[in-house]
Design an enzyme around this catalytic site. Structure first.
Site, PDB file in Angstrom:
ATOM      1  N   HIS A  11       0.816  -1.212   0.000  1.00 44.20           N
ATOM      2  CA  HIS A  11       0.000   0.000   0.000  1.00 44.20           C
ATOM      3  C   HIS A  11       0.849   1.261   0.000  1.00 44.20           C
ATOM      4  O   HIS A  11       2.063   1.221   0.214  1.00 44.20           O
ATOM      5  CB  HIS A  11      -0.974   0.021   1.181  1.00 44.20           C
ATOM      6  CG  HIS A  11      -0.338   0.201   2.531  1.00 44.20           C
ATOM      7  ND1 HIS A  11      -0.161  -0.833   3.421  1.00 44.20           N
ATOM      8  CD2 HIS A  11       0.146   1.306   3.182  1.00 44.20           C
ATOM      9  CE1 HIS A  11       0.395  -0.382   4.537  1.00 44.20           C
ATOM     10  NE2 HIS A  11       0.604   0.924   4.414  1.00 44.20           N
ATOM     11  N   GLU A  71      -3.798   3.470   1.751  1.00 43.58           N
ATOM     12  CA  GLU A  71      -4.098   3.660   3.169  1.00 43.58           C
ATOM     13  C   GLU A  71      -4.335   5.143   3.419  1.00 43.58           C
ATOM     14  O   GLU A  71      -3.458   5.969   3.171  1.00 43.58           O
ATOM     15  CB  GLU A  71      -2.936   3.172   4.047  1.00 43.58           C
ATOM     16  CG  GLU A  71      -3.133   3.474   5.532  1.00 43.58           C
ATOM     17  CD  GLU A  71      -1.879   3.286   6.368  1.00 43.58           C
ATOM     18  OE1 GLU A  71      -1.838   3.840   7.485  1.00 43.58           O
ATOM     19  OE2 GLU A  71      -0.944   2.614   5.910  1.00 43.58           O
ATOM     20  N   HIS A  99       2.099  11.225  -7.223  1.00 40.71           N
ATOM     21  CA  HIS A  99       0.701  10.833  -7.426  1.00 40.71           C
ATOM     22  C   HIS A  99       0.526   9.335  -7.218  1.00 40.71           C
ATOM     23  O   HIS A  99       1.499   8.586  -7.141  1.00 40.71           O
ATOM     24  CB  HIS A  99       0.241  11.191  -8.848  1.00 40.71           C
ATOM     25  CG  HIS A  99       1.043  10.532  -9.941  1.00 40.71           C
ATOM     26  ND1 HIS A  99       2.025  11.193 -10.642  1.00 40.71           N
ATOM     27  CD2 HIS A  99       1.024   9.269 -10.453  1.00 40.71           C
ATOM     28  CE1 HIS A  99       2.555  10.381 -11.533  1.00 40.71           C
ATOM     29  NE2 HIS A  99       1.976   9.202 -11.436  1.00 40.71           N
ATOM     30  N   ARG A 129      -0.298  18.437 -24.427  1.00 44.71           N
ATOM     31  CA  ARG A 129       0.003  17.574 -25.573  1.00 44.71           C
ATOM     32  C   ARG A 129      -0.327  16.112 -25.321  1.00 44.71           C
ATOM     33  O   ARG A 129      -0.609  15.366 -26.263  1.00 44.71           O
ATOM     34  CB  ARG A 129       1.493  17.700 -25.918  1.00 44.71           C
ATOM     35  CG  ARG A 129       1.887  19.069 -26.476  1.00 44.71           C
ATOM     36  CD  ARG A 129       3.377  19.123 -26.776  1.00 44.71           C
ATOM     37  NE  ARG A 129       4.182  18.889 -25.566  1.00 44.71           N
ATOM     38  CZ  ARG A 129       5.494  18.730 -25.593  1.00 44.71           C
ATOM     39  NH1 ARG A 129       6.150  18.744 -26.741  1.00 44.71           N
ATOM     40  NH2 ARG A 129       6.167  18.540 -24.457  1.00 44.71           N
ATOM     41  N   HIS A 170       0.036   2.353  -9.842  1.00 45.89           N
ATOM     42  CA  HIS A 170       1.351   2.705  -9.298  1.00 45.89           C
ATOM     43  C   HIS A 170       1.305   3.931  -8.399  1.00 45.89           C
ATOM     44  O   HIS A 170       0.316   4.662  -8.351  1.00 45.89           O
ATOM     45  CB  HIS A 170       2.372   2.924 -10.423  1.00 45.89           C
ATOM     46  CG  HIS A 170       2.141   4.142 -11.271  1.00 45.89           C
ATOM     47  ND1 HIS A 170       1.576   4.092 -12.531  1.00 45.89           N
ATOM     48  CD2 HIS A 170       2.421   5.464 -11.060  1.00 45.89           C
ATOM     49  CE1 HIS A 170       1.516   5.318 -13.048  1.00 45.89           C
ATOM     50  NE2 HIS A 170       2.015   6.164 -12.167  1.00 45.89           N
ATOM     51  N   GLU A 234       6.691   4.011  -9.318  1.00 49.49           N
ATOM     52  CA  GLU A 234       7.281   4.810 -10.391  1.00 49.49           C
ATOM     53  C   GLU A 234       8.295   5.776  -9.789  1.00 49.49           C
ATOM     54  O   GLU A 234       7.953   6.599  -8.931  1.00 49.49           O
ATOM     55  CB  GLU A 234       6.210   5.604 -11.140  1.00 49.49           C
ATOM     56  CG  GLU A 234       6.792   6.531 -12.206  1.00 49.49           C
ATOM     57  CD  GLU A 234       5.767   7.481 -12.801  1.00 49.49           C
ATOM     58  OE1 GLU A 234       6.175   8.434 -13.485  1.00 49.49           O
ATOM     59  OE2 GLU A 234       4.549   7.277 -12.581  1.00 49.49           O
ATOM     60  N   HIS A 261       4.145   6.973   3.412  1.00 47.75           N
ATOM     61  CA  HIS A 261       5.069   5.886   3.119  1.00 47.75           C
ATOM     62  C   HIS A 261       4.488   4.959   2.070  1.00 47.75           C
ATOM     63  O   HIS A 261       3.300   5.015   1.757  1.00 47.75           O
ATOM     64  CB  HIS A 261       5.377   5.076   4.390  1.00 47.75           C
ATOM     65  CG  HIS A 261       4.166   4.459   5.038  1.00 47.75           C
ATOM     66  ND1 HIS A 261       3.563   4.996   6.160  1.00 47.75           N
ATOM     67  CD2 HIS A 261       3.429   3.354   4.728  1.00 47.75           C
ATOM     68  CE1 HIS A 261       2.526   4.244   6.508  1.00 47.75           C
ATOM     69  NE2 HIS A 261       2.423   3.239   5.641  1.00 47.75           N
ATOM     70  N   GLU A 307       7.400   1.085   4.971  1.00 45.81           N
ATOM     71  CA  GLU A 307       6.907   0.241   6.062  1.00 45.81           C
ATOM     72  C   GLU A 307       7.044  -1.222   5.666  1.00 45.81           C
ATOM     73  O   GLU A 307       6.833  -1.592   4.502  1.00 45.81           O
ATOM     74  CB  GLU A 307       5.439   0.574   6.356  1.00 45.81           C
ATOM     75  CG  GLU A 307       4.869  -0.183   7.546  1.00 45.81           C
ATOM     76  CD  GLU A 307       3.419   0.142   7.820  1.00 45.81           C
ATOM     77  OE1 GLU A 307       2.975  -0.091   8.966  1.00 45.81           O
ATOM     78  OE2 GLU A 307       2.712   0.616   6.895  1.00 45.81           O
TER      79      GLU A 307
END
Length: 320
Positions: A11, A71, A99, A129, A170, A234, A261, A307
């Site tokens: 998570h 979370e 993000h 674009r 991601h 990412e 985290h 974590e």
């Protein structure tokens, strides 16, 4: 013994002001509340959301035996505090976390549905674009990237989106020195590099890592080869940051706070932590530190918190 091949990127934690509004938003995106941990003595609650339909990647699994959960951490009283505001990680001088990203079956219909519900966007499909991605804003202003699982042109005439096919694909964090970060996440955390996107003209590169093998075969134009997966990380690298000795990203845990985290669930918590001890990781919290003996925190090269928890399907340790 411990096998990193059995680890999961379980998570990503985000602090929120009003859990009712935040849970409502992520449920609107098709997620379900799969676990809630209440800590009234410490004055905070945790809400774990993820995709859980029969079509989901980890339907009905124990929450520690999943990838791609979000979370939401709520500290009591923030919802009534007019001055409380998180940092979303995308504004100077507090850039770091970028993000979370949801992959969807029909990006036009998915974005229209969000807009019709009154949710705001950082970037609509028609902005700029790049017409194959969008960024919605959750109630706290965190960016939620919307990416397609299918070529956008193939779904233009379809007016509905099937939420049961969505994936929490991601989590993006910016890193200062990509060589150090890749070495850490691959050699120390045991992840696999699954996709690389070079953008030399714009002077940034993207690296997607996760547990399990890299994707096989190619993907259609405009669609990520890993769009159907969950629980990826990412790493965004902006050229030149590694040569600036004063450059530092905000980890989200120093004030002002926001992202907290990422979390990795492991096959054997004690054995995994012993392995990391041998690799001389930088600990934020060892298992033996403090009162909570069932979680540990490692710091990555940029100081982001990771974590570590036990995958309760593989070995019972804690009654979460």
């Amino acid at each position: 013994m411990t096998d990193p091949g059995r680890y999961k990127l379980n998570h990503s934690m985000l602090r929120v002001k009003d859990p009712k509004e935040s849970v409502k938003f992520y449920e609107f995106l098709g997620m379900k509340l799969v676990n809630r941990i209440e800590s009234p003595e410490a004055k905070f609650d945790l809400y774990f959301l993820g995709y859980d339909s029969p079509k989901a990647a980890s339907h009905a699994n124990h929450w520690t035996d999943r990838e791609g959960l979000i979370e939401l951490t709520h500290n009591y009283g923030t919802e009534d505090d007019p001055t409380y505001k998180i940092t979303n990680g995308n504004s100077d001088p507090y850039k770091g976390f970028g993000h979370v990203a949801i992959s969807v079956d029909n990006i036009q219909a998915a974005c229209q549905r969000l807009e019709d519900a009154g949710y705001k966007f950082q970037k609509r499909l028609t902005d700029g674009r790049m017409r194959s991605i969008a960024f919605a804003l959750d109630p706290d202003g965190y960016w939620v990237e919307i990416i397609p699982q299918k070529p956008a042109e193939s779904t233009e005439s379809i007016k509905e989106s099937d939420l049961t096919t969505y994936r929490m694909n991601h989590t993006m964090i910016r890193v200062k020195d990509i060589k150090k970060s890749l070495e850490f996440y691959r050699d120390v955390m045991g992840m696999t590099l699954k996709r690389t996107s070079k953008n030399e003209g714009a002077k940034f590169d993207l690296y997607f890592l996760g547990y399990g093998p890299p994707p096989s075969g190619s993907s259609p134009s405009g669609v990520s080869a890993v769009a159907d997966q969950e629980g990826l990380l990412e790493l965004t690298y902006n050229y030149g940051t590694e040569v600036d000795p004063d450059f530092k990203y905000h980890d989200g845990n120093a004030e002002p706070q926001g992202f907290g985290h990422i979390c990795v669930s492991v096959d054997d918590l004690d054995a995994a932590c012993s392995r990391w001890e041998e690799k001389n990781v930088n600990w934020k919290k060892r298992l033996t530190d403090g009162r909570m003996k069932d979680i540990a925190f490692i710091l990555d090269p940029d100081g982001y918190w990771i974590e570590i928890v036990q995958n309760e399907k593989l070995k019972t340790r804690t009654k979460w």
